[in-house]
Design a protein around this motif. Structure first.
Motif, PDB file in Angstrom:
ATOM      1  N   ASP A  99       0.813  -1.213   0.000  1.00 11.61           N
ATOM      2  CA  ASP A  99       0.000   0.000   0.000  1.00 11.61           C
ATOM      3  C   ASP A  99       0.849   1.267   0.000  1.00 11.61           C
ATOM      4  O   ASP A  99       0.494   2.266   0.618  1.00 11.61           O
TER       5      ASP A  99
ATOM      6  N   GLN B  93       1.924   4.644  -1.371  1.00 14.94           N
ATOM      7  CA  GLN B  93       1.214   5.614  -2.195  1.00 14.94           C
ATOM      8  C   GLN B  93       2.089   6.839  -2.465  1.00 14.94           C
ATOM      9  O   GLN B  93       3.163   6.998  -1.887  1.00 14.94           O
TER      10      GLN B  93
ATOM     11  N   GLN C  18       1.340   2.439  -5.663  1.00 18.34           N
ATOM     12  CA  GLN C  18      -0.062   2.452  -6.083  1.00 18.34           C
ATOM     13  C   GLN C  18      -0.510   1.106  -6.631  1.00 18.34           C
ATOM     14  O   GLN C  18      -1.076   1.014  -7.708  1.00 18.34           O
ATOM     15  N   TRP C  19      -0.207   0.048  -5.874  1.00 16.41           N
ATOM     16  CA  TRP C  19      -0.631  -1.317  -6.245  1.00 16.41           C
ATOM     17  C   TRP C  19      -0.096  -1.732  -7.628  1.00 16.41           C
ATOM     18  O   TRP C  19      -0.730  -2.483  -8.360  1.00 16.41           O
TER      19      TRP C  19
END
Length: 445
Positions: free
Chosen positions: A92, A94, A152-153
């Motif tokens: 996760d 970001q 961002q995955w």
């Protein structure tokens, strides 16, 4: 006697539901988790493909073995003129987290004299796509590659805006990175728009935009996967650093390597606790999160780069510890259930869920991360059940499943259930699963 009557009704209902799906293989188990009594078993020891209910096993194993407070670290270290960006599998990470790392580097004066940025994603093996997944196709986000350093995955957002009729469309990528290239031939006009990401040379992610977007159409945005998560993340980091320094000439070489032992840690980001991170996998069925967690388990358990072989072997050992007989029937392929080769029995699924009944059990904390009826992947499933239903869905190429918990109105009684269906029609399979949930709700009243 009323309990006996309720159990008999439940058993009859479960058998009728299984019989209503003659073209499918069906396995159902229902257990009173407070008393440990199995109420219904219709093929409960039949091993079927679990689809995304596999994530329950992965998540429960992770929280039991790593602990609910485990945090994933991403660090920036320096040795000489080189910054090392070292990932440890954070599912996760970001843009805001990367911004914070950049701010810390600059605040400590550690951006001066930097000529190289090295991606260190060596705590995972080099393989990025697990069994059941590959680099083919248009680049769907649910098939994003795994990597120890990923932003961002492992996805980006492509936004397309129309211009004047016959003119090229405008294409933007967020976040921009030197390892992302736009290749667009799309025009403004009549036609269908196609947005794909493919693997280019030297780890480049090529965003291909083809077709057309109508004049005056609202901007169209689509999330697509990247080719090399580590390079994209490092490229974004370098770009942020350049912007923060307000120095357009800042262009360090970006490459992949391993952090030396004498490198100094100058910035650290820690994820939310594992119990919160797993919400992405359980409530929203994020495949990427599940695979990151599986590979982290493998790395932490072995000290070797996390890979799917070690990860699934660990799941098998975990299953053997909690359900020895059922573990022999199970086959673990990956962490997410994105395949048709994995096999789990409903009995094993409920044995894992039952761990949450122990006092002080880490698995009990996961209940808050499951979707309740009307939200997440259960947003269109038995919405009137509300918080009385907490479950994980599973749907993939002919495999359909639902597993979780049903509570009575007072919250004093909990039934664990698992319904695995392979074959048949997906709509009929989901309807049958929902009918069973309704029966469970009545049985709890």
């Amino acid at each position: 006697s009323s309990n006996v009557h309720v159990h008999a009704e439940l058993d009859a209902r479960a058998r009728a539901i299984a019989a209503s799906l003659p073209d499918a293989q069906v396995a159902i188990e229902i257990r009173d988790l407070d008393r440990g009594h199995t109420l219904v078993s219709v093929g409960g020891e039949r091993a079927l493909a679990p689809a995304s209910t596999q994530k329950l096993i992965t998540a429960i194993a992770a929280i039991e073995l790593l602990g609910p407070d485990y945090r994933f670290r991403t660090r920036v270290l320096r040795a000489g003129d080189t910054l090392f960006v070292r990932g440890e599998g954070d599912p996760d990470l970001q843009l805001d987290d990367l911004h914070a790392l950049v701010s810390e580097v600059v605040a400590r004066g550690q951006a001066e004299g930097v000529r190289r940025i090295v991606v260190d994603d060596s705590v995972f093996s080099e393989r990025r796509f697990g069994p059941g997944n590959d680099s083919e196709g248009p680049g769907e986000s649910f098939r994003a590659p795994s990597g120890a350093l990923a932003l961002q995955w492992s996805t980006l957002v492509v936004t397309v805006r129309p211009g004047a009729f016959g003119e090229p469309v405008a294409v933007e990528v967020d976040p921009p990175s030197p390892f992302v290239t736009i290749d667009s031939s799309a025009k403004t006009g009549r036609g269908k728009l196609h947005i794909d990401t493919i693997v280019g040379d030297d780890g480049q992610t090529i965003v291909q935009v083809r077709g057309a977007l109508a004049t005056g159409h609202d901007p169209t945005s689509l999330r697509r996967r990247v080719a090399d998560p580590g390079l994209v993340a490092a490229g974004v980091f370098a770009r942020m650093l350049s912007e923060r320094l307000d120095d357009p000439s800042f262009a360090p070489k970006i490459e992949r390597g391993v952090t030396p032992d004498d490198a100094e840690t100058i910035a650290t980001h820690e994820s939310e606790p594992l119990v919160a991170v797993l919400e992405s996998a359980l409530r929203w069925s994020n495949n990427f999160t599940a695979e990151q967690v599986l590979r982290t388990l493998a790395w932490r358990a072995s000290g070797e780069p996390g890979d799917w072989t070690r990860g699934t072997e660990l799941l098998a050992r975990f299953a053997a510890a909690i359900s020895p007989e059922q573990a022999e029937l199970a086959t673990f392929i990956n962490g997410s259930g994105l395949n048709l080769d994995g096999r789990i029995t409903p009995t094993l699924m409920i044995d894992a869920l039952a761990l949450g009944q122990r006092e002080g059990s880490p698995a009990a904390l996961l209940r808050a991360s499951l979707a309740s009826a009307g939200e997440g992947t259960l947003r269109n499933r038995v919405p009137f059940a509300g918080d009385r239903l907490q479950a994980k869905t599973g749907t993939y190429a002919g495999a359909s499943a639902l597993a979780g918990l049903v509570h009575d109105r007072a919250g004093r009684r909990t039934l664990g259930f698992a319904v695995l269906v392979n074959g048949g029609e997906s709509e009929a399979n989901r309807a049958a699963q929902d009918q069973l949930v309704v029966a469970l709700l009545r049985a709890c009243d």
